[in-house]
Design a protein around this motif. Structure first.
Motif, PDB file in Angstrom:
ATOM      1  N   PHE A  16      38.322  31.309  35.054  1.00 50.05           N
ATOM      2  CA  PHE A  16      38.632  32.087  34.213  1.00 50.05           C
ATOM      3  C   PHE A  16      39.454  33.394  34.078  1.00 50.05           C
ATOM      4  N   ARG A  17      39.555  34.079  35.350  1.00 51.93           N
ATOM      5  CA  ARG A  17      40.323  35.115  35.849  1.00 51.93           C
ATOM      6  C   ARG A  17      41.723  34.584  35.770  1.00 51.93           C
ATOM      7  N   ARG A  18      42.025  33.501  36.302  1.00 53.86           N
ATOM      8  CA  ARG A  18      43.431  32.935  36.728  1.00 53.86           C
ATOM      9  C   ARG A  18      43.912  32.668  35.447  1.00 53.86           C
ATOM     10  N   ILE A  19      43.330  31.825  34.698  1.00 55.50           N
ATOM     11  CA  ILE A  19      43.698  31.080  33.398  1.00 55.50           C
ATOM     12  C   ILE A  19      43.780  32.090  32.300  1.00 55.50           C
ATOM     13  N   CYS A  20      42.882  32.839  32.067  1.00 53.41           N
ATOM     14  CA  CYS A  20      42.874  33.733  30.880  1.00 53.41           C
ATOM     15  C   CYS A  20      43.114  35.181  30.867  1.00 53.41           C
ATOM     16  N   THR A  21      43.043  35.927  32.106  1.00 53.93           N
ATOM     17  CA  THR A  21      43.216  37.042  32.078  1.00 53.93           C
ATOM     18  C   THR A  21      44.464  37.501  33.183  1.00 53.93           C
ATOM     19  N   LYS A  22      44.969  36.363  33.915  1.00 53.34           N
ATOM     20  CA  LYS A  22      46.202  36.658  34.518  1.00 53.34           C
ATOM     21  C   LYS A  22      45.968  37.730  35.663  1.00 53.34           C
ATOM     22  N   ALA A  23      44.739  38.060  35.769  1.00 55.18           N
ATOM     23  CA  ALA A  23      44.643  39.233  37.057  1.00 55.18           C
ATOM     24  C   ALA A  23      44.430  38.731  38.406  1.00 55.18           C
ATOM     25  N   THR A  24      44.650  39.427  39.420  1.00 56.11           N
ATOM     26  CA  THR A  24      44.264  39.256  40.533  1.00 56.11           C
ATOM     27  C   THR A  24      42.863  39.488  40.971  1.00 56.11           C
ATOM     28  N   GLN A  25      42.358  39.330  42.211  1.00 57.06           N
ATOM     29  CA  GLN A  25      41.300  39.610  42.683  1.00 57.06           C
ATOM     30  C   GLN A  25      41.369  41.182  43.001  1.00 57.06           C
ATOM     31  N   GLN A  26      42.676  41.604  43.257  1.00 57.98           N
ATOM     32  CA  GLN A  26      42.994  43.003  43.743  1.00 57.98           C
ATOM     33  C   GLN A  26      42.903  43.827  42.378  1.00 57.98           C
ATOM     34  N   ASP A  27      43.346  43.330  41.134  1.00 56.31           N
ATOM     35  CA  ASP A  27      43.196  44.017  39.924  1.00 56.31           C
ATOM     36  C   ASP A  27      41.786  44.165  39.487  1.00 56.31           C
ATOM     37  N   VAL A  28      41.063  43.169  39.657  1.00 53.59           N
ATOM     38  CA  VAL A  28      39.629  43.247  39.204  1.00 53.59           C
ATOM     39  C   VAL A  28      38.814  44.325  40.494  1.00 53.59           C
ATOM     40  N   ALA A  29      39.229  44.291  41.620  1.00 57.59           N
ATOM     41  CA  ALA A  29      38.535  45.114  42.485  1.00 57.59           C
ATOM     42  C   ALA A  29      38.948  46.691  42.093  1.00 57.59           C
ATOM     43  N   ASP A  30      40.226  46.753  41.659  1.00 59.03           N
ATOM     44  CA  ASP A  30      40.840  48.132  41.423  1.00 59.03           C
ATOM     45  C   ASP A  30      40.018  48.944  40.080  1.00 59.03           C
ATOM     46  N   GLU A  31      39.796  47.986  39.174  1.00 57.30           N
ATOM     47  CA  GLU A  31      39.047  48.171  37.918  1.00 57.30           C
ATOM     48  C   GLU A  31      37.625  48.797  38.178  1.00 57.30           C
ATOM     49  N   VAL A  32      37.135  47.701  38.927  1.00 60.83           N
ATOM     50  CA  VAL A  32      35.530  47.798  39.235  1.00 60.83           C
ATOM     51  C   VAL A  32      35.321  48.817  40.231  1.00 60.83           C
ATOM     52  N   GLY A  33      36.246  49.249  41.164  1.00 57.39           N
ATOM     53  CA  GLY A  33      35.892  49.961  41.976  1.00 57.39           C
ATOM     54  C   GLY A  33      35.145  49.698  43.200  1.00 57.39           C
ATOM     55  N   VAL A  34      35.685  48.329  43.796  1.00 60.83           N
ATOM     56  CA  VAL A  34      35.141  47.824  44.973  1.00 60.83           C
ATOM     57  C   VAL A  34      36.274  47.158  45.735  1.00 60.83           C
ATOM     58  N   ALA A  35      35.986  46.600  46.816  1.00 66.32           N
ATOM     59  CA  ALA A  35      37.212  46.016  47.693  1.00 66.32           C
ATOM     60  C   ALA A  35      37.320  44.728  47.205  1.00 66.32           C
ATOM     61  N   ARG A  36      38.610  44.308  47.411  1.00 64.11           N
ATOM     62  CA  ARG A  36      39.056  42.809  47.059  1.00 64.11           C
ATOM     63  C   ARG A  36      38.248  41.779  47.570  1.00 64.11           C
ATOM     64  N   GLU A  37      37.805  42.125  48.646  1.00 67.67           N
ATOM     65  CA  GLU A  37      36.830  41.097  49.652  1.00 67.67           C
ATOM     66  C   GLU A  37      35.491  40.840  48.483  1.00 67.67           C
ATOM     67  N   SER A  38      35.101  41.916  48.010  1.00 65.98           N
ATOM     68  CA  SER A  38      33.969  41.622  47.265  1.00 65.98           C
ATOM     69  C   SER A  38      34.154  40.847  46.202  1.00 65.98           C
ATOM     70  N   VAL A  39      35.135  40.824  45.438  1.00 63.09           N
ATOM     71  CA  VAL A  39      35.583  39.937  44.310  1.00 63.09           C
ATOM     72  C   VAL A  39      35.665  38.330  44.900  1.00 63.09           C
ATOM     73  N   SER A  40      36.371  38.375  46.007  1.00 66.24           N
ATOM     74  CA  SER A  40      36.464  37.126  46.776  1.00 66.24           C
ATOM     75  C   SER A  40      35.108  36.511  47.058  1.00 66.24           C
ATOM     76  N   LYS A  41      34.174  37.243  47.771  1.00 64.75           N
ATOM     77  CA  LYS A  41      32.781  36.749  47.986  1.00 64.75           C
ATOM     78  C   LYS A  41      32.116  36.424  46.717  1.00 64.75           C
ATOM     79  N   PHE A  42      32.099  37.334  45.675  1.00 61.67           N
ATOM     80  CA  PHE A  42      31.620  37.094  44.339  1.00 61.67           C
ATOM     81  C   PHE A  42      32.103  35.501  43.810  1.00 61.67           C
ATOM     82  N   GLU A  43      33.371  35.447  43.787  1.00 64.43           N
ATOM     83  CA  GLU A  43      34.060  34.244  43.250  1.00 64.43           C
ATOM     84  C   GLU A  43      33.683  32.848  44.081  1.00 64.43           C
ATOM     85  N   ARG A  44      33.173  32.969  45.387  1.00 63.34           N
ATOM     86  CA  ARG A  44      32.998  32.037  46.352  1.00 63.34           C
ATOM     87  C   ARG A  44      31.254  31.650  46.280  1.00 63.34           C
TER      88      ARG A  44
END
Length: 83
Positions: A16-44
């Motif tokens: 969904f993130r890649r197709i619909c929002t075009k956001a990167t994991q870093q974009d999500v992390a910055d907006e949420v206030g977590v490390a990019r690795e946290s987004v990666s671990k969530f997606e995995r």
């Protein structure tokens, strides 16, 4: 699938993130206030991060894929009571 599957939910969110929002994991992390690795671990499916998951919901995840397709999603956030 009749039971909770963090890997499935994470994979759907990543798609969904890649197709619909075009956001990167870093974009999500910055907006949420977590490390990019946290987004990666969530997606995995390694961790269940409520803040990260809420980002996907706010972006329209359940409009893109109806909640009924998320078999077992209710088990995503299970909290144990402490005595």
């Amino acid at each position: 699938m009749n039971e909770f599957n963090a890997s499935y939910i994470g994979a759907v969110c990543a798609e969904f993130r890649r197709i619909c929002t075009k956001a990167t994991q870093q974009d999500v992390a910055d907006e949420v206030g977590v490390a990019r690795e946290s987004v990666s671990k969530f997606e995995r499916g390694v961790v269940c991060n409520g803040l990260v998951f809420m980002w996907y919901i706010k972006q329209g995840l359940f409009e893109w894929m109806p909640i009924e397709k998320f078999d077992g999603w209710r088990g995503f956030f299970q909290f144990e009571r402490s005595n």
